[in-house]
Design an enzyme around this catalytic site. Structure first.
Site, PDB file in Angstrom:
ATOM      1  N   SER A  76      -0.349  57.780  60.140  1.00 51.98           N
ATOM      2  CA  SER A  76      -0.878  58.833  59.265  1.00 51.98           C
ATOM      3  C   SER A  76       0.478  59.911  58.074  1.00 51.98           C
ATOM      4  O   SER A  76       0.897  60.360  60.123  1.00 51.98           O
ATOM      5  CB  SER A  76      -2.173  59.805  60.109  1.00 51.98           C
ATOM      6  OG  SER A  76      -2.517  60.504  59.339  1.00 51.98           O
ATOM      7  N   GLU A  87      -0.386  63.076  58.593  1.00 55.61           N
ATOM      8  CA  GLU A  87      -0.811  64.220  60.031  1.00 55.61           C
ATOM      9  C   GLU A  87       0.219  64.521  60.245  1.00 55.61           C
ATOM     10  O   GLU A  87       0.188  65.149  61.779  1.00 55.61           O
ATOM     11  CB  GLU A  87      -2.014  63.623  60.381  1.00 55.61           C
ATOM     12  CG  GLU A  87      -3.367  64.072  59.509  1.00 55.61           C
ATOM     13  CD  GLU A  87      -3.966  65.588  59.336  1.00 55.61           C
ATOM     14  OE1 GLU A  87      -3.594  66.290  59.957  1.00 55.61           O
ATOM     15  OE2 GLU A  87      -3.882  65.725  57.927  1.00 55.61           O
ATOM     16  N   TYR A 114      -5.733  64.594  66.217  1.00 54.56           N
ATOM     17  CA  TYR A 114      -5.555  63.430  65.683  1.00 54.56           C
ATOM     18  C   TYR A 114      -4.300  62.900  65.236  1.00 54.56           C
ATOM     19  O   TYR A 114      -3.291  62.191  65.717  1.00 54.56           O
ATOM     20  CB  TYR A 114      -6.354  63.465  64.078  1.00 54.56           C
ATOM     21  CG  TYR A 114      -6.349  62.473  62.725  1.00 54.56           C
ATOM     22  CD1 TYR A 114      -7.166  61.010  63.653  1.00 54.56           C
ATOM     23  CD2 TYR A 114      -5.204  62.081  62.633  1.00 54.56           C
ATOM     24  CE1 TYR A 114      -6.904  60.213  62.575  1.00 54.56           C
ATOM     25  CE2 TYR A 114      -5.274  61.599  61.219  1.00 54.56           C
ATOM     26  CZ  TYR A 114      -5.494  60.205  61.136  1.00 54.56           C
ATOM     27  OH  TYR A 114      -5.706  59.207  60.688  1.00 54.56           O
TER      28      TYR A 114
HETATM   29  P1  NDP Z   1     -12.344  54.074  59.046  1.00 53.83           P
HETATM   30  O1  NDP Z   1     -13.297  55.573  59.859  1.00 53.83           O
HETATM   31  O2  NDP Z   1     -13.093  53.968  57.657  1.00 53.83           O
HETATM   32  O3  NDP Z   1     -12.293  52.751  59.394  1.00 53.83           O
HETATM   33  C1  NDP Z   1     -11.945  53.041  61.395  1.00 53.83           C
HETATM   34  C2  NDP Z   1     -12.410  51.730  62.241  1.00 53.83           C
HETATM   35  O4  NDP Z   1     -12.045  51.516  63.452  1.00 53.83           O
HETATM   36  C3  NDP Z   1     -13.749  51.472  61.488  1.00 53.83           C
HETATM   37  O5  NDP Z   1     -13.547  50.314  61.270  1.00 53.83           O
HETATM   38  C4  NDP Z   1     -13.508  51.562  63.442  1.00 53.83           C
HETATM   39  O6  NDP Z   1     -15.318  51.098  63.676  1.00 53.83           O
HETATM   40  C5  NDP Z   1     -13.193  51.382  63.453  1.00 53.83           C
HETATM   41  N1  NDP Z   1     -12.870  52.068  65.626  1.00 53.83           N
HETATM   42  C6  NDP Z   1     -13.140  52.871  65.533  1.00 53.83           C
HETATM   43  N2  NDP Z   1     -13.239  53.115  67.036  1.00 53.83           N
HETATM   44  C7  NDP Z   1     -12.609  51.999  67.469  1.00 53.83           C
HETATM   45  C8  NDP Z   1     -12.986  51.810  68.860  1.00 53.83           C
HETATM   46  N3  NDP Z   1     -12.815  52.071  69.821  1.00 53.83           N
HETATM   47  N4  NDP Z   1     -12.887  49.996  69.105  1.00 53.83           N
HETATM   48  C9  NDP Z   1     -12.911  49.247  67.764  1.00 53.83           C
HETATM   49  N5  NDP Z   1     -12.759  49.997  66.563  1.00 53.83           N
HETATM   50  C10 NDP Z   1     -13.167  50.896  66.361  1.00 53.83           C
HETATM   51  O7  NDP Z   1     -10.676  54.544  58.046  1.00 53.83           O
HETATM   52  P2  NDP Z   1     -10.006  53.776  57.231  1.00 53.83           P
HETATM   53  O8  NDP Z   1     -10.002  52.474  56.726  1.00 53.83           O
HETATM   54  O9  NDP Z   1      -9.957  55.082  56.146  1.00 53.83           O
HETATM   55  O10 NDP Z   1      -8.597  54.084  57.776  1.00 53.83           O
HETATM   56  C11 NDP Z   1      -7.649  52.975  58.521  1.00 53.83           C
HETATM   57  C12 NDP Z   1      -6.960  53.664  59.334  1.00 53.83           C
HETATM   58  O11 NDP Z   1      -5.667  54.017  58.816  1.00 53.83           O
HETATM   59  C13 NDP Z   1      -7.264  54.484  60.655  1.00 53.83           C
HETATM   60  O12 NDP Z   1      -6.899  54.278  62.115  1.00 53.83           O
HETATM   61  C14 NDP Z   1      -6.783  55.577  60.139  1.00 53.83           C
HETATM   62  O13 NDP Z   1      -6.893  56.456  60.785  1.00 53.83           O
HETATM   63  C15 NDP Z   1      -5.192  55.362  59.057  1.00 53.83           C
HETATM   64  N6  NDP Z   1      -5.290  55.975  57.796  1.00 53.83           N
HETATM   65  C16 NDP Z   1      -6.257  56.645  56.985  1.00 53.83           C
HETATM   66  C17 NDP Z   1      -5.924  57.431  55.921  1.00 53.83           C
HETATM   67  C18 NDP Z   1      -6.640  57.524  55.308  1.00 53.83           C
HETATM   68  O14 NDP Z   1      -6.924  58.433  53.466  1.00 53.83           O
HETATM   69  N7  NDP Z   1      -8.075  56.631  54.512  1.00 53.83           N
HETATM   70  C19 NDP Z   1      -4.698  58.164  56.232  1.00 53.83           C
HETATM   71  C20 NDP Z   1      -3.906  57.519  57.225  1.00 53.83           C
HETATM   72  C21 NDP Z   1      -4.191  57.355  58.178  1.00 53.83           C
HETATM   73  P3  NDP Z   1     -16.454  51.122  63.613  1.00 53.83           P
HETATM   74  O15 NDP Z   1     -17.168  50.566  61.947  1.00 53.83           O
HETATM   75  O16 NDP Z   1     -17.107  50.450  64.560  1.00 53.83           O
HETATM   76  O17 NDP Z   1     -17.238  52.842  63.490  1.00 53.83           O
END
Ligand code: NDP
Length: 336
Positions: A133, A135, A157
């Protein structure tokens, strides 16, 4: 005939996971996703695919595991033997990371390290992509940021992502893993979580237009970010894992916008002036807000021939249109 390409996705139910699944299925992949057990079976972003009998349990398979469930994930990797692992899972909300710093680090930082440890034991080891990220740059000394910019995170984060990003580098350099960091700047879509400011604004513009709400409470409208379109980003994830050698790439639009630009485009799109509806609420101010986070994706343009396709205005308007449509679908038809 070549055997089926298999991919494993953590975070398949999230914004990016759902778009990536569609993208990989269209490319002929067999897709496996890791999901958390919860009391509800609702997975709205991937429901369309899991309700499709042609796809579900034929080309798309879901498996239960939490990110720190090492034995289960190890078993899955040995059984599936994917060519590619896309690691997207994690607590993705920066402000929430101040409320739950421990679990943010447990899953985002340690969860990534645990995955890398499992991959180290796999033979052959799958290609691995971690979603880092912007961040991690926190308060950068210079702008725009690229792959060489020093990490100076200012949020739990950001710290967790910085740890994971460095660990991916360490495992690539020390153990020869094909492991990459996609250093992602913000990317949005109609599937963005409702608590994110971008979705909050586009949703509110639609709700106010339809007379369902009257006001929108906001923190700072001057915060700036580099916002792109999520489906553009997942294509870059795939392209990164097709390279001959693993490397880290910054994925960004290179353009800064303010929160007030979201308000401007979203409310104009429904024929309203945002200044008449938005009220300031200090509860929404960030504890620490990273400054001037804007990416330089020239390396991605060179090595994976990637450039974001959807403009800022198109993105905001697409999100407002999606809200209007989903709200209209919910409203009972008018009696004649
Ligand atoms: P979302 O919040 O939409 O999705 C996060 C996903 O991670 C969900 O499927 C969630 O499952 C799963 N998850 C969270 N905690 C756990 C856990 N303990 N065990 C298993 N699964 C887990 O995020 P995005 O799709 O937007 O982002 C994808 C990745 O990219 C993330 O890592 C995010 O930090 C990173 N990112 C995103 C940015 C953005 O602008 N979108 C920018 C920079 C980085 P559940 O549905 O069960 O909650």
């Amino acid at each position: 005939m070549p055997s089926t390409l298999k991919a494993l996705i953590t975070g398949i139910t999230g914004q990016d996971g759902s778009y990536l699944t569609e993208f990989l299925l269209a490319k002929g992949y067999e897709v496996h996703g890791i999901v958390r057990r919860s009391s509800s079976m609702a997975r709205p972003r991937i429901d369309e695919m899991t309700r499709n009998a042609e796809i579900y349990q034929k080309k798309l398979h879901l498996h239960y595991a939490d990110l720190d469930d090492v034995t289960t994930i190890r078993r899955l990797l040995l059984k599936i033997q994917p060519r590619e692992v896309y690691h997207l899972a994690g607590q993705s909300h920066v402000a929430v990371s101040f409320e739950v710093p421990e679990s943010t680090c447990q899953f985002t930082a340690m969860g990534t390290l645990k995955l890398l440890e499992i991959l180290r034991d796999c033979d052959p080891s799958p290609r691995f992509l971690h979603t880092g990220s912007s961040e991690i740059f926190g308060m950068p000394a210079s702008a725009p940021q690229n792959e060489q910019t020093p990490l100076r995170p200012v949020t739990p984060y950001g710290v967790a992502k910085a740890f994971a990003t460095d660990m991916v580098r360490v495992y690539r350099d020390s153990f020869g893993l094909f492991a990459c960091n996609a250093i992602c700047f913000n990317h949005e879509s109609p599937r963005r979580g409702e608590s994110f400011v971008t979705r909050k604004i586009t949703r509110s513009a639609a709700r106010i237009k339809l007379g369902l709400d009257r006001k929108l409470s906001m923190g700072s409208v001057d915060a700036q970010r580099d916002w792109g379109y999520a489906p553009d980003f997942v294509e870059a994830f795939w392209r990164m894992l097709q390279l001959e050698k693993p490397l880290d790439l910054v994925l960004s639009t290179g353009k800064l916008h303010r929160v007030r630009d979201w308000l401007d485009v979203a409310f104009k799109h429904v024929g309203l002036d945002w200044q008449q509806y938005v009220e300031f609420d200090p509860r929404f101010l960030r504890k620490a807000d990273p400054q001037t986070l804007v990416g330089d994706s020239r390396l991605a343009e060179t090595v994976i021939d990637w450039k974001p396709r959807v403009s800022f205005e198109e993105l905001v308007q697409q999100m407002v249109d999606a809200e209007l449509k989903s709200l209209s679908d919910l409203r009972p038809p008018l009696c004649s």
